[in-house]
Design a protein around this motif. Structure first.
Motif, PDB file in Angstrom:
ATOM      1  N   THR A 151      50.482  44.550  38.319  1.00  0.00           N
ATOM      2  CA  THR A 151      51.124  44.098  39.550  1.00  0.00           C
ATOM      3  C   THR A 151      50.680  44.925  40.747  1.00  0.00           C
ATOM      4  OG1 THR A 151      53.052  43.426  38.247  1.00  0.00           O
ATOM      5  CG2 THR A 151      53.352  43.569  40.613  1.00  0.00           C
ATOM      6  N   ILE A 152      50.717  46.228  40.618  1.00  0.00           N
ATOM      7  CA  ILE A 152      50.364  47.091  41.754  1.00  0.00           C
ATOM      8  C   ILE A 152      48.886  46.948  42.097  1.00  0.00           C
ATOM      9  CG2 ILE A 152      49.916  49.281  40.535  1.00  0.00           C
ATOM     10  CD1 ILE A 152      52.074  49.363  43.522  1.00  0.00           C
ATOM     11  N   GLY A 153      48.040  46.910  41.091  1.00  0.00           N
ATOM     12  CA  GLY A 153      46.608  46.747  41.342  1.00  0.00           C
ATOM     13  C   GLY A 153      46.292  45.398  41.962  1.00  0.00           C
ATOM     14  N   TRP A 154      46.859  44.344  41.422  1.00  0.00           N
ATOM     15  CA  TRP A 154      46.625  43.001  41.941  1.00  0.00           C
ATOM     16  C   TRP A 154      47.108  42.902  43.386  1.00  0.00           C
ATOM     17  CZ3 TRP A 154      43.726  38.996  41.053  1.00  0.00           C
ATOM     18  CH2 TRP A 154      44.052  37.760  41.617  1.00  0.00           C
ATOM     19  N   GLN A 155      48.280  43.464  43.673  1.00  0.00           N
ATOM     20  CA  GLN A 155      48.835  43.385  45.024  1.00  0.00           C
ATOM     21  C   GLN A 155      47.996  44.154  46.045  1.00  0.00           C
ATOM     22  OE1 GLN A 155      50.234  42.581  48.106  1.00  0.00           O
ATOM     23  NE2 GLN A 155      51.770  41.801  46.719  1.00  0.00           N
ATOM     24  N   ILE A 156      47.659  45.382  45.728  1.00  0.00           N
ATOM     25  CA  ILE A 156      46.966  46.227  46.698  1.00  0.00           C
ATOM     26  C   ILE A 156      45.511  45.818  46.890  1.00  0.00           C
ATOM     27  CG2 ILE A 156      46.134  48.574  47.122  1.00  0.00           C
ATOM     28  CD1 ILE A 156      48.800  49.549  45.911  1.00  0.00           C
ATOM     29  N   PHE A 157      44.819  45.479  45.815  1.00  0.00           N
ATOM     30  CA  PHE A 157      43.378  45.272  45.918  1.00  0.00           C
ATOM     31  C   PHE A 157      42.940  43.818  46.045  1.00  0.00           C
ATOM     32  CE2 PHE A 157      43.813  49.335  43.599  1.00  0.00           C
ATOM     33  CZ  PHE A 157      43.303  50.153  44.607  1.00  0.00           C
ATOM     34  N   PHE A 158      43.745  42.855  45.606  1.00  0.00           N
ATOM     35  CA  PHE A 158      43.304  41.463  45.623  1.00  0.00           C
ATOM     36  C   PHE A 158      44.255  40.559  46.389  1.00  0.00           C
ATOM     37  CE2 PHE A 158      41.488  43.385  41.807  1.00  0.00           C
ATOM     38  CZ  PHE A 158      40.146  43.177  42.061  1.00  0.00           C
ATOM     39  N   CYS A 159      45.459  40.409  45.891  1.00  0.00           N
ATOM     40  CA  CYS A 159      46.411  39.466  46.465  1.00  0.00           C
ATOM     41  C   CYS A 159      46.751  39.807  47.916  1.00  0.00           C
ATOM     42  CB  CYS A 159      47.678  39.445  45.613  1.00  0.00           C
ATOM     43  SG  CYS A 159      48.971  38.391  46.254  1.00  0.00           S
ATOM     44  N   GLY A 160      47.140  41.030  48.161  1.00  0.00           N
ATOM     45  CA  GLY A 160      47.526  41.438  49.511  1.00  0.00           C
ATOM     46  C   GLY A 160      46.438  41.170  50.536  1.00  0.00           C
ATOM     47  N   PRO A 161      45.217  41.698  50.326  1.00  0.00           N
ATOM     48  CA  PRO A 161      44.151  41.432  51.300  1.00  0.00           C
ATOM     49  C   PRO A 161      43.816  39.946  51.440  1.00  0.00           C
ATOM     50  CG  PRO A 161      43.560  43.292  49.925  1.00  0.00           C
ATOM     51  CD  PRO A 161      44.812  42.697  49.342  1.00  0.00           C
ATOM     52  N   ALA A 162      43.781  39.210  50.335  1.00  0.00           N
ATOM     53  CA  ALA A 162      43.433  37.784  50.402  1.00  0.00           C
ATOM     54  C   ALA A 162      44.486  36.995  51.170  1.00  0.00           C
ATOM     55  CB  ALA A 162      43.262  37.221  48.989  1.00  0.00           C
ATOM     56  N   VAL A 163      45.757  37.216  50.861  1.00  0.00           N
ATOM     57  CA  VAL A 163      46.823  36.483  51.541  1.00  0.00           C
ATOM     58  C   VAL A 163      46.879  36.870  53.017  1.00  0.00           C
ATOM     59  CG1 VAL A 163      49.332  36.149  51.675  1.00  0.00           C
ATOM     60  CG2 VAL A 163      48.173  36.044  49.466  1.00  0.00           C
ATOM     61  N   ARG A 164      46.709  38.150  53.336  1.00  0.00           N
ATOM     62  CA  ARG A 164      46.703  38.549  54.749  1.00  0.00           C
ATOM     63  C   ARG A 164      45.539  37.902  55.496  1.00  0.00           C
ATOM     64  NH1 ARG A 164      48.186  43.244  52.392  1.00  0.00           N
ATOM     65  NH2 ARG A 164      46.161  44.234  52.657  1.00  0.00           N
ATOM     66  N   PHE A 165      44.368  37.805  54.857  1.00  0.00           N
ATOM     67  CA  PHE A 165      43.217  37.150  55.482  1.00  0.00           C
ATOM     68  C   PHE A 165      43.510  35.675  55.747  1.00  0.00           C
ATOM     69  CE2 PHE A 165      39.392  34.557  55.036  1.00  0.00           C
ATOM     70  CZ  PHE A 165      38.657  35.037  56.116  1.00  0.00           C
ATOM     71  N   ILE A 166      44.044  34.983  54.744  1.00  0.00           N
ATOM     72  CA  ILE A 166      44.371  33.563  54.904  1.00  0.00           C
ATOM     73  C   ILE A 166      45.448  33.385  55.972  1.00  0.00           C
ATOM     74  CG2 ILE A 166      45.370  31.535  53.750  1.00  0.00           C
ATOM     75  CD1 ILE A 166      44.029  32.660  51.134  1.00  0.00           C
ATOM     76  N   PHE A 167      46.453  34.255  55.952  1.00  0.00           N
ATOM     77  CA  PHE A 167      47.526  34.189  56.932  1.00  0.00           C
ATOM     78  C   PHE A 167      46.982  34.376  58.346  1.00  0.00           C
ATOM     79  CE2 PHE A 167      50.828  36.116  59.539  1.00  0.00           C
ATOM     80  CZ  PHE A 167      51.861  35.210  59.369  1.00  0.00           C
ATOM     81  N   ARG A 168      46.120  35.384  58.531  1.00  0.00           N
ATOM     82  CA  ARG A 168      45.522  35.623  59.857  1.00  0.00           C
ATOM     83  C   ARG A 168      44.670  34.433  60.296  1.00  0.00           C
ATOM     84  NH1 ARG A 168      44.433  40.756  57.740  1.00  0.00           N
ATOM     85  NH2 ARG A 168      42.252  40.169  57.476  1.00  0.00           N
TER      86      ARG A 168
END
Length: 154
Positions: free
Chosen positions: A130-147
């Motif tokens: 969970t922590i790895g997926w959130q920090i390195f993949f999910c978080g950056p990808a979702v923030r990019f799509i959101f922006r």
């Protein structure tokens, strides 16, 4: 990052979808002994329950404590990257045990080991992913799509 309630809702829905889908796939793969193509489709059954649960937990239960805890840990002079890492880390620290509790109650066979033992094992297995997926993949990808969706004119 979200500036309005609508943006916050969209961001939460997107983040919850990507996180929950990945974690459901991960847990199904662990249960059946490995990742297979069928897992990608099977995950949508659990998603119908777990995705709305994650949205509700994040928006109505954990959002304010996460903001409060982040402000207690970080200072205003802290670089933005550290705020993002800590805030998402705190979110994971609250969401992972809670979502694992719900998943244990709904989807795990806890008869042999007992409910608490199965839940604790699920948390321990899920937390690093969970922590790895959130920090390195999910978080950056979702923030990019959101922006990309909510482009701001400067």
């Amino acid at each position: 990052m979200p500036k309005s309630k609508l943006e916050n809702f969209v961001f939460t829905v997107m983040m919850a979808f990507v996180m929950v889908y990945a974690m459901v796939c991960y847990n199904i793969a662990l249960t059946i002994g490995g990742m297979k193509d069928t897992v990608l489709l099977e995950a949508f059954r659990e998603m119908m329950i777990m995705w709305p649960v994650a949205i509700i937990l994040e928006m109505f239960i954990f959002e304010k404590p996460v903001v409060y805890l982040t402000r207690r840990v970080m200072t205003p002079s802290t670089p933005i990257l550290m705020i993002i890492v800590i805030r998402f880390s705190i979110t994971v620290c609250l969401m992972c045990p809670t979502m694992s509790l719900i998943a244990t109650a709904l989807f795990k066979n806890f008869q042999a080991a007992g409910f608490i033992g199965t839940w604790l094992q699920t948390v321990v297995i899920n937390f690093p992913m969970t922590i790895g997926w959130q920090i390195f993949f999910c978080g950056p990808a979702v923030r990019f799509i959101f922006r990309t969706i909510f482009k701001r004119s400067n």
